[in-house]
Write an enzyme that holds these catalytic residues in place. Structure first.
Site, mmCIF file in Angstrom:
data_model
loop_
_atom_site.group_PDB
_atom_site.id
_atom_site.type_symbol
_atom_site.label_atom_id
_atom_site.label_comp_id
_atom_site.label_asym_id
_atom_site.label_seq_id
_atom_site.Cartn_x
_atom_site.Cartn_y
_atom_site.Cartn_z
ATOM 1 N N ASP A 122 -4.754 -1.565 -2.249
ATOM 2 C CA ASP A 122 -3.305 -1.340 -2.328
ATOM 3 C C ASP A 122 -2.674 -2.232 -3.399
ATOM 4 O OD1 ASP A 122 -3.498 0.580 -0.416
ATOM 5 O OD2 ASP A 122 -2.618 -0.588 1.207
ATOM 6 N N ASN A 137 -4.940 -5.786 3.501
ATOM 7 C CA ASN A 137 -5.286 -5.382 2.140
ATOM 8 C C ASN A 137 -6.436 -6.183 1.543
ATOM 9 O OD1 ASN A 137 -3.410 -3.334 2.052
ATOM 10 N ND2 ASN A 137 -1.806 -4.612 1.151
ATOM 11 N N ASP A 193 1.210 -7.637 -2.484
ATOM 12 C CA ASP A 193 1.200 -7.321 -1.049
ATOM 13 C C ASP A 193 -0.084 -7.892 -0.456
ATOM 14 O OD1 ASP A 193 1.876 -6.359 1.419
ATOM 15 O OD2 ASP A 193 1.416 -4.266 0.982
#
Length: 270
Positions: free
Chosen positions: A215, A202, A197
C-alpha cells in the site's frame, strides 16, 4: 500481503489481456488495504506465484496510478510487491502485483506474544532503512503542506469517515480535527522518504524479519513523524512498552509530542 481472504466467484469485468493472464487462478477477496477499491488474492495456479490484484474506479483509480508509479520507484530501495501488469482507462484502473511472503506485522504481533520485541525491532530497522533513502532521489512530495491541502479537499467534499476516528477523537467532526491540527503548526521540517501509511497492516513479517511493505500510494518526502506516528499509534494496542521500544530502536531518545499529535490528527482525515 495477507489478510482475511474470502473466496469469490464473480469478479468485475477485466481488460482482455489481463483476463487471459489470470486464467487458472483461484480468486479470494481480501479485506485489508482496500481503501475504497477491491483487492483480490490470486492463488492455486500450478507452478505460478500468488498475486494480488487491485481494482478501482474514479478517485480510487487515480490512487492506483499513484501506487503503481511509487511501487516501481521504491522497488530499487526496499522490498515491495513487483508490478506485473497495469491497465488504466479514463475512469478505471487495475494493478496486478506479486504477493509478498509472510503475515502482516499486526497478525505476527497478535499471534506470537513471545516474539513481539523482536518483531518491533525488525520494524524499526526497516523504517530506518527506508528513511535513509536519499531524498534527492525521490520524485514524490508528501509533506504536511501538500497533505493538508488534500485533507481540506476531503473535508469539504464530505469524504472523511468520522466514524473511524481513534478513540481519543470519538465523536469528533472532521472540522474539529482540522482545527486541532492548526494548534500544532508550524512544524520544523525533518524531511525523509516516507511510506506515508506505515501501519502494522502494511508491513509483512516472515521468520522475524520484514519481507517488505505494501500500500505504497502515499510514498514521498515528508517529515519522519509521518511514519513514526502511525506505527507508534498501532503499537499502542499492545502496550506502551512496545511503543517505547520502537522509538528507542529507531533512534528517538525524546519524542516530539507536537509532531506526533499533528500526524495522528492528519491521518484521521485520510
Amino acid at each position: 500481503m495477507t489478510g482475511d481472504p474470502k473466496e469469490v466467484y464473480e469478479v468485475a469485468p477485466m481488460p482482455a489481456g489481463l483476463s487471459e493472464e489470470l486464467t487458472g487462478y483461484a480468486w479470494a477477496r481480501n479485506t485489508i488495504g482496500q481503501a475504497g477499491g477491491t483487492v483480490y488474492r490470486l492463488h492455486g495456479k500450478p507452478g505460478a506465484p500468488d498475486l494480488f490484484l487491485k481494482h478501482g474506479r474514479n478517485t480510487v483509480a487515480n490512487d492506483l496510478v499513484d501506487e503503481m508509479v511509487r511501487l516501481r520507484w521504491l522497488a530499487d530501495h526496499v522490498p515491495v510487491p513487483i508490478v506485473t501488469h497495469f491497465v488504466s482507462t479514463s475512469d478505471e484502473a487495475w494493478l496486478l502485483m506479486t504477493a509478498l511472503p509472510g503475515e502482516t506485522a499486526y497478525q505476527a504481533i497478535e499471534a506470537h506474544p513471545a516474539n513481539r520485541v523482536a518483531i518491533v525491532d525488525a520494524l524499526a530497522e526497516f523504517l530506518r532503512t527506508l528513511h535513509t533513502i536519499p531524498i534527492s532521489s525521490c520524485p514524490f512530495t508528501s509533506n504536511h503542506a501538500h497533505r493538508l491541502g488534500l485533507a481540506r479537499k476531503r473535508i469539504d467534499a464530505g469524504l472523511v469517515d468520522e466514524d473511524d476516528f481513534d478513540d481519543d477523537r470519538d465523536g469528533w467532526t472532521a472540522e474539529q480535527v482540522w482545527q486541532e491540527m492548526q494548534k500544532n503548526l508550524p512544524l520544523a521540517p525533518d524531511p525523509v522518504v516516507t511510506h506515508g501509511d506505515f501501519s502494522l497492516d502494511n508491513l509483512l513479517i516472515l521468520d522475524g524479519r520484514v519481507t517488505g511493505c505494501v500500500d505504497a500510494g502515499r510514498v514521498g518526502i515528508a517529515d519522519r513523524y509521518q511514519d513514526l506516528a502511525i506505527l507508534w499509534n498501532g503499537l499502542g494496542e499492545f502496550g506502551e512498552p512496545l511503543q517505547e521500544r520502537f522509538l528507542t530502536r529507531y533512534g528517538i531518545s525524546e519524542m516530539d509530542r507536537g509532531k506526533l499529535l499533528f500526524h495522528l490528527l492528519l491521518d484521521e482525515l485520510f
